[in-house]
Design a protein around this motif. Structure first.
Motif, PDB file in Angstrom:
ATOM      1  N   PHE A  12     -10.415  -8.623  -1.022  1.00 17.98           N
ATOM      2  CA  PHE A  12      -9.773  -9.894  -0.678  1.00 17.98           C
ATOM      3  C   PHE A  12      -8.590  -9.622   0.244  1.00 17.98           C
ATOM      4  N   GLY A  13      -8.407 -10.489   1.241  1.00 22.67           N
ATOM      5  CA  GLY A  13      -7.250 -10.376   2.122  1.00 22.67           C
ATOM      6  C   GLY A  13      -6.782 -11.748   2.566  1.00 22.67           C
ATOM      7  N   ALA A  14      -5.474 -11.901   2.758  1.00 20.86           N
ATOM      8  CA  ALA A  14      -4.900 -13.158   3.250  1.00 20.86           C
ATOM      9  C   ALA A  14      -3.581 -12.839   3.923  1.00 20.86           C
ATOM     10  N   GLU A  46       0.848  -5.587  -0.668  1.00 21.13           N
ATOM     11  CA  GLU A  46       1.232  -6.130   0.637  1.00 21.13           C
ATOM     12  C   GLU A  46       0.971  -5.044   1.678  1.00 21.13           C
ATOM     13  N   THR A  47       0.361  -5.469   2.789  1.00 14.07           N
ATOM     14  CA  THR A  47      -0.152  -4.475   3.735  1.00 14.07           C
ATOM     15  C   THR A  47       0.115  -4.890   5.183  1.00 14.07           C
ATOM     16  N   ILE A  48       0.213  -3.897   6.054  1.00 12.89           N
ATOM     17  CA  ILE A  48       0.435  -4.154   7.487  1.00 12.89           C
ATOM     18  C   ILE A  48      -0.860  -4.655   8.114  1.00 12.89           C
ATOM     19  N   ALA A  49      -0.755  -5.699   8.949  1.00 10.47           N
ATOM     20  CA  ALA A  49      -1.956  -6.277   9.571  1.00 10.47           C
ATOM     21  C   ALA A  49      -2.634  -5.264  10.490  1.00 10.47           C
ATOM     22  N   LEU A  50      -3.907  -5.072  10.259  1.00  6.65           N
ATOM     23  CA  LEU A  50      -4.730  -4.297  11.182  1.00  6.65           C
ATOM     24  C   LEU A  50      -5.335  -5.286  12.169  1.00  6.65           C
ATOM     25  N   THR A  51      -5.026  -5.137  13.454  1.00 10.15           N
ATOM     26  CA  THR A  51      -5.556  -6.053  14.471  1.00 10.15           C
ATOM     27  C   THR A  51      -6.528  -5.293  15.361  1.00 10.15           C
ATOM     28  N   ARG A  61       2.231 -10.126   7.474  1.00 10.98           N
ATOM     29  CA  ARG A  61       1.651  -9.130   6.567  1.00 10.98           C
ATOM     30  C   ARG A  61       0.562  -9.748   5.693  1.00 10.98           C
ATOM     31  N   TYR A  62      -0.387  -8.935   5.355  1.00  9.19           N
ATOM     32  CA  TYR A  62      -1.462  -9.356   4.461  1.00  9.19           C
ATOM     33  C   TYR A  62      -1.078  -9.081   3.010  1.00  9.19           C
ATOM     34  N   VAL A  63      -1.694  -9.853   2.127  1.00  8.15           N
ATOM     35  CA  VAL A  63      -1.823  -9.457   0.729  1.00  8.15           C
ATOM     36  C   VAL A  63      -3.285  -9.088   0.541  1.00  8.15           C
ATOM     37  N   ASN A  64      -3.512  -7.949  -0.090  1.00  9.44           N
ATOM     38  CA  ASN A  64      -4.882  -7.475  -0.331  1.00  9.44           C
ATOM     39  C   ASN A  64      -5.087  -7.096  -1.794  1.00  9.44           C
ATOM     40  N   GLY A  65      -6.322  -7.214  -2.230  1.00 13.08           N
ATOM     41  CA  GLY A  65      -6.706  -6.777  -3.564  1.00 13.08           C
ATOM     42  C   GLY A  65      -8.204  -6.600  -3.611  1.00 13.08           C
ATOM     43  N   ARG A  96     -12.073 -12.558  15.786  1.00 14.09           N
ATOM     44  CA  ARG A  96     -12.297 -11.411  14.927  1.00 14.09           C
ATOM     45  C   ARG A  96     -10.965 -10.729  14.612  1.00 14.09           C
ATOM     46  N   TRP A  97     -10.752 -10.445  13.344  1.00  9.66           N
ATOM     47  CA  TRP A  97      -9.539  -9.777  12.871  1.00  9.66           C
ATOM     48  C   TRP A  97      -8.284 -10.585  13.181  1.00  9.66           C
ATOM     49  N   GLY A  98      -8.463 -11.901  13.367  1.00 11.69           N
ATOM     50  CA  GLY A  98      -7.298 -12.767  13.556  1.00 11.69           C
ATOM     51  C   GLY A  98      -6.673 -13.114  12.219  1.00 11.69           C
ATOM     52  N   ASP A  99      -5.488 -13.774  12.259  1.00 13.37           N
ATOM     53  CA  ASP A  99      -4.821 -14.191  11.030  1.00 13.37           C
ATOM     54  C   ASP A  99      -5.739 -15.122  10.240  1.00 13.37           C
ATOM     55  N   ARG A 100      -5.659 -15.051   8.906  1.00  9.60           N
ATOM     56  CA  ARG A 100      -6.529 -15.894   8.097  1.00  9.60           C
ATOM     57  C   ARG A 100      -5.928 -16.183   6.723  1.00  9.60           C
ATOM     58  N   THR A 101      -6.310 -17.402   6.215  1.00 11.45           N
ATOM     59  CA  THR A 101      -5.838 -17.760   4.869  1.00 11.45           C
ATOM     60  C   THR A 101      -6.566 -16.971   3.804  1.00 11.45           C
ATOM     61  N   LEU A 102      -7.809 -16.578   4.086  1.00 12.87           N
ATOM     62  CA  LEU A 102      -8.568 -15.850   3.061  1.00 12.87           C
ATOM     63  C   LEU A 102      -9.770 -15.165   3.686  1.00 12.87           C
ATOM     64  N   ASP A 103      -9.949 -13.916   3.311  1.00 16.98           N
ATOM     65  CA  ASP A 103     -11.153 -13.172   3.699  1.00 16.98           C
ATOM     66  C   ASP A 103     -11.690 -12.509   2.439  1.00 16.98           C
ATOM     67  N   ILE A 104     -12.967 -12.680   2.187  1.00 16.08           N
ATOM     68  CA  ILE A 104     -13.596 -11.980   1.057  1.00 16.08           C
ATOM     69  C   ILE A 104     -14.729 -11.134   1.610  1.00 16.08           C
ATOM     70  N   ASP A 130      -6.710   1.550   3.958  1.00 13.88           N
ATOM     71  CA  ASP A 130      -5.858   1.756   2.777  1.00 13.88           C
ATOM     72  C   ASP A 130      -5.730   0.467   1.981  1.00 13.88           C
ATOM     73  N   PHE A 131      -5.858  -0.691   2.662  1.00 16.96           N
ATOM     74  CA  PHE A 131      -5.695  -1.959   1.944  1.00 16.96           C
ATOM     75  C   PHE A 131      -6.889  -2.288   1.049  1.00 16.96           C
ATOM     76  N   VAL A 132      -7.967  -1.538   1.171  1.00 22.37           N
ATOM     77  CA  VAL A 132      -9.083  -1.635   0.219  1.00 22.37           C
ATOM     78  C   VAL A 132      -8.974  -0.502  -0.813  1.00 22.37           C
TER      79      VAL A 132
HETATM   80  N1  LIG Z   1      -3.797  -5.414   6.369  1.00 13.07           N
HETATM   81  C1  LIG Z   1      -4.947  -6.031   6.625  1.00 13.07           C
HETATM   82  N2  LIG Z   1      -5.373  -6.147   7.897  1.00 13.07           N
HETATM   83  C2  LIG Z   1      -6.546  -6.757   8.142  1.00 13.07           C
HETATM   84  C3  LIG Z   1      -7.314  -7.295   7.099  1.00 13.07           C
HETATM   85  C4  LIG Z   1      -6.843  -7.173   5.784  1.00 13.07           C
HETATM   86  O1  LIG Z   1      -7.483  -7.630   4.805  1.00 13.07           O
HETATM   87  N3  LIG Z   1      -5.667  -6.534   5.580  1.00 13.07           N
HETATM   88  N4  LIG Z   1      -8.505  -7.906   7.370  1.00 13.07           N
HETATM   89  C5  LIG Z   1      -8.948  -7.984   8.585  1.00 13.07           C
HETATM   90  C6  LIG Z   1     -10.262  -8.589   8.857  1.00 13.07           C
HETATM   91  O2  LIG Z   1     -11.020  -8.698   7.761  1.00 13.07           O
HETATM   92  C7  LIG Z   1      -8.195  -7.511   9.743  1.00 13.07           C
HETATM   93  N5  LIG Z   1      -6.988  -6.876   9.404  1.00 13.07           N
END
Ligand SMILES: Nc1nc2c(c(=O)[nH]1)N=C(CO)CN2
Ligand SMILES: Nc1ncnc2c1ncn2[C@@H]1O[C@H](COP(=O)(O)OP(=O)(O)OP(=O)(O)O)[C@@H](O)[C@H]1O
Length: 189
Positions: A12-14, A46-51, A61-65, A96-104, A130-132
């Motif tokens: 999960f990421g947001a 809490e994680t740094i956005a990968l773009t 920043r993302y929250v991931n779990g 692709r890999w843009g900001d998002r409210t939720l990714d599963i 690392d965020f996974v």
């Molecule tokens: N830190 C972080 N960066 C991302 C993430 C994510 O979940 N966490 N998801 C992405 C596209 O799925 C792209 N970049």
């Protein structure tokens, strides 16, 4: 015929809105989905956005779990359920890999390898994120990523830039969303 029960791993990421609450709400919805059982969620990080151009410390920043579960759904029905939950949580599919409210993401579906126009499983980029890996290791210190080896070794190799989320009040908010150790996925490694 009795349906097969398969262990699965979700990521999960947001990075927009109330990130932690969105993820916990999505997890409650997944845990309540018919055909999904024994849902166990990790702590959030809490994680740094990968773009598309690499890690961006200036992006939100993302929250991931992650979470483990067992399912009797087939992989595409599971993806349908995941995408419906993304939609109800305000997910808009754009860049692709843009900001998002939720990714599963579906990281693992038992020991299955799936590659078609809708699904690639195991998730092809999980081993380098690392965020996974970090929240998965929190959930299961012995975790193994099919095709790549021990999660602890993978994370040590790439380095861990994630930090525990300071306010994660919702970890046990859903009756079936319980933190705990994953069951069964390691056997597939
Ligand atoms: N830190 C972080 N960066 C991302 C993430 C994510 O979940 N966490 N998801 C992405 C596209 O799925 C792209 N970049
Ligand atoms: N393992 C998977 N889990 C979730 N979606 C997947 C998976 N494999 C392929 N997909 C497909 O990816 C499509 C686009 O997904 P999305 O835009 O969320 O990618 P992304 O999350 O930006 O990138 P990434 O997959 O690198 O995290 C979905 O519509 C889905 O059909």
């Amino acid at each position: 015929m009795i349906a097969q029960v398969v262990p699965v791993l979700f990521a999960f990421g947001a990075n927009l809105g109330d990130r932690g609450e969105t993820i916990r709400s999505a997890q409650r919805a997944l845990a309540a989905t018919p055909g999904i059982e024994r849902f166990e969620a990790s702590a959030l990080r809490e994680t740094i956005a990968l773009t598309a151009s690499g890690p961006d410390p200036d992006a939100p920043r993302y929250v991931n779990g992650v979470a483990t579960a067992r399912t009797t759904l087939d992989p595409h029905a599971l993806l349908d359920a995941m995408q419906a939950i993304e939609t109800t949580h305000g997910r808009v599919r754009d860049i692709r890999w843009g900001d998002r409210t939720l990714d599963i993401d579906l990281v693992l579906f038992g020991g299955r390898v799936i590659s078609d126009d809708r699904l690639q499983v195991p998730h092809p980029r999980a081993h380098e994120r690392d965020f996974v890996l970090a929240p998965w290791l929190d959930l299961d210190p012995d975790a193994v990523l099919m095709g790549h080896g021990r999660v602890a070794d993978l994370l040590a190799r790439i380095g861990d830039t994630t930090v525990p989320l300071s306010h994660d009040d919702h970890a046990n908010a859903g009756s079936k969303v319980v933190p705990g150790r994953s069951g069964g996925l390691d056997a597939q490694g």
